[in-house]
Scaffold this motif. Structure first.
Motif, PDB file in Angstrom:
ATOM      1  N   THR A 101       0.852  -1.182   0.000  1.00 47.29           N
ATOM      2  CA  THR A 101       0.000   0.000   0.000  1.00 47.29           C
ATOM      3  C   THR A 101       0.888   1.232   0.000  1.00 47.29           C
ATOM      4  O   THR A 101       1.736   1.401   0.878  1.00 47.29           O
ATOM      5  CB  THR A 101      -0.914   0.012   1.239  1.00 47.29           C
ATOM      6  OG1 THR A 101      -1.730  -1.159   1.234  1.00 47.29           O
ATOM      7  CG2 THR A 101      -1.811   1.242   1.227  1.00 47.29           C
ATOM      8  N   SER A 115       1.827   5.250   0.209  1.00 48.60           N
ATOM      9  CA  SER A 115       1.378   6.409   0.975  1.00 48.60           C
ATOM     10  C   SER A 115       2.341   7.575   0.778  1.00 48.60           C
ATOM     11  O   SER A 115       3.482   7.395   0.359  1.00 48.60           O
ATOM     12  CB  SER A 115       1.261   6.075   2.473  1.00 48.60           C
ATOM     13  OG  SER A 115       2.523   5.710   3.006  1.00 48.60           O
ATOM     14  N   ILE A 149       1.914   8.018  -6.798  1.00 49.67           N
ATOM     15  CA  ILE A 149       0.518   7.600  -6.920  1.00 49.67           C
ATOM     16  C   ILE A 149      -0.202   8.487  -7.925  1.00 49.67           C
ATOM     17  O   ILE A 149      -0.226   9.708  -7.781  1.00 49.67           O
ATOM     18  CB  ILE A 149      -0.193   7.661  -5.556  1.00 49.67           C
ATOM     19  CG1 ILE A 149       0.592   6.874  -4.497  1.00 49.67           C
ATOM     20  CG2 ILE A 149      -1.615   7.115  -5.677  1.00 49.67           C
ATOM     21  CD1 ILE A 149       0.095   7.078  -3.088  1.00 49.67           C
ATOM     22  N   LYS A 205      -3.808   9.258 -10.053  1.00 50.72           N
ATOM     23  CA  LYS A 205      -5.243   9.060 -10.163  1.00 50.72           C
ATOM     24  C   LYS A 205      -5.731   9.666 -11.482  1.00 50.72           C
ATOM     25  O   LYS A 205      -5.270  10.728 -11.884  1.00 50.72           O
ATOM     26  CB  LYS A 205      -5.980   9.714  -8.988  1.00 50.72           C
ATOM     27  CG  LYS A 205      -5.588   9.158  -7.621  1.00 50.72           C
ATOM     28  CD  LYS A 205      -5.926   7.695  -7.491  1.00 50.72           C
ATOM     29  CE  LYS A 205      -5.580   7.172  -6.103  1.00 50.72           C
ATOM     30  NZ  LYS A 205      -5.913   5.730  -5.957  1.00 50.72           N
ATOM     31  N   GLN A 263      -9.892   9.748  -2.689  1.00 50.40           N
ATOM     32  CA  GLN A 263      -9.368   8.477  -3.195  1.00 50.40           C
ATOM     33  C   GLN A 263      -8.226   7.956  -2.325  1.00 50.40           C
ATOM     34  O   GLN A 263      -7.543   6.993  -2.679  1.00 50.40           O
ATOM     35  CB  GLN A 263      -8.900   8.642  -4.644  1.00 50.40           C
ATOM     36  CG  GLN A 263     -10.017   9.094  -5.586  1.00 50.40           C
ATOM     37  CD  GLN A 263      -9.551   9.241  -7.013  1.00 50.40           C
ATOM     38  OE1 GLN A 263      -9.154   8.273  -7.650  1.00 50.40           O
ATOM     39  NE2 GLN A 263      -9.593  10.463  -7.522  1.00 50.40           N
ATOM     40  N   PHE A 264      -8.043   8.611  -1.170  1.00 51.96           N
ATOM     41  CA  PHE A 264      -6.994   8.241  -0.213  1.00 51.96           C
ATOM     42  C   PHE A 264      -7.591   8.105   1.184  1.00 51.96           C
ATOM     43  O   PHE A 264      -8.617   8.703   1.495  1.00 51.96           O
ATOM     44  CB  PHE A 264      -5.894   9.308  -0.170  1.00 51.96           C
ATOM     45  CG  PHE A 264      -5.130   9.471  -1.445  1.00 51.96           C
ATOM     46  CD1 PHE A 264      -3.913   8.837  -1.629  1.00 51.96           C
ATOM     47  CD2 PHE A 264      -5.631  10.261  -2.470  1.00 51.96           C
ATOM     48  CE1 PHE A 264      -3.204   8.996  -2.805  1.00 51.96           C
ATOM     49  CE2 PHE A 264      -4.934  10.420  -3.655  1.00 51.96           C
ATOM     50  CZ  PHE A 264      -3.712   9.774  -3.827  1.00 51.96           C
ATOM     51  N   ASP A 299      -3.002   5.367  -0.283  1.00 51.23           N
ATOM     52  CA  ASP A 299      -3.755   4.988  -1.462  1.00 51.23           C
ATOM     53  C   ASP A 299      -4.793   3.926  -1.115  1.00 51.23           C
ATOM     54  O   ASP A 299      -4.497   2.964  -0.403  1.00 51.23           O
ATOM     55  CB  ASP A 299      -2.798   4.455  -2.537  1.00 51.23           C
ATOM     56  CG  ASP A 299      -3.456   4.339  -3.897  1.00 51.23           C
ATOM     57  OD1 ASP A 299      -4.556   4.899  -4.086  1.00 51.23           O
ATOM     58  OD2 ASP A 299      -2.855   3.692  -4.787  1.00 51.23           O
TER      59      ASP A 299
END
Length: 211
Positions: free
Chosen positions: A90, A92, A169, A171, A196-197, A210
């Motif tokens: 994951t 971040s 990340i 999007k 989205q986080f 994320d």
């Protein structure tokens, strides 16, 4: 016993043309029992048993829950887990609070870098038309509307950014509001991106994880 034989026969037919691989594959499933290929070796395993390093936690005709390499995993008929399997990490991003109490961060909008103010009170990512021109966004093609600012009611346009990236990340297709003129002087990173986080603030550090 008859049911077990039928399941084993079906498993043999299902895997007749499959290659042997290193890992775990479900080739036959039933209530409280599974037929697995473990590193190329066929094993019949019942609920609670451990064979070849695999423990069958539970199973039915659709899927099996196993413990393998210290992880709890789900297998469906024909699906496999490689012996080197690791769950995806994951990602971040950590942001540090500025002296004025706000969080600022650089992001890339459609590939171009801009400095932004993290604003959880803003419904959308909001930029001025001046910034939109810098980013190469043809905002006039967006849905025209009105927005209230400190300078009064101004014309705005609703559209979508192709992609917005923070750290590693990215999007896609993020709702964006373009306000005609030079306001806001710094783009607002609003909730159309932030939702989205997972957001966590602790001692002046804001972590975006994320989803």
């Amino acid at each position: 016993m008859r049911l077990l034989k039928l399941v084993m026969l079906a498993a043999l037919l299902f895997t007749a043309n499959m290659n042997v691989f290193a890992g775990v594959q479900a080739v036959g499933l039933m209530q409280n029992m599974a037929i697995l290929e473990v590193d190329g070796e066929r094993v019949v395993i019942r609920k609670g048993e451990t064979k070849q390093g695999v423990k069958l936690v539970d199973s039915n005709s659709n899927q099996a829950q196993i413990e393998y390499n210290g992880k709890v995993l789900l297998l469906q008929l024909g699906s496999s887990i490689a012996s080197s399997y690791t769950p995806p990490k994951t990602e971040s991003v950590r942001l540090y609070r500025a002296e004025n109490g706000h969080y600022f961060t650089q992001v890339k909008i459609n590939g171009r870098t801009v400095n932004t103010l993290v604003d959880t009170g803003a419904t959308k990512v909001a930029i001025s038309s001046d910034v939109a021109k810098y980013l190469g966004i043809n905002y006039a093609k967006g849905e025209k509307g009105k927005s209230s600012t400190a300078s009064g009611i101004v014309t705005s346009y609703s559209l979508r950014a192709n992609h917005i990236q923070i750290g590693s990340i990215k999007k896609y297709n993020v709702p964006l509001s373009v306000i005609e003129g030079s306001f806001p002087d710094i783009p607002l990173l609003g909730m159309s991106f932030l939702n989205q986080f997972g957001l966590n603030e602790d001692n002046g550090v804001l972590t975006l994880t994320d989803k």
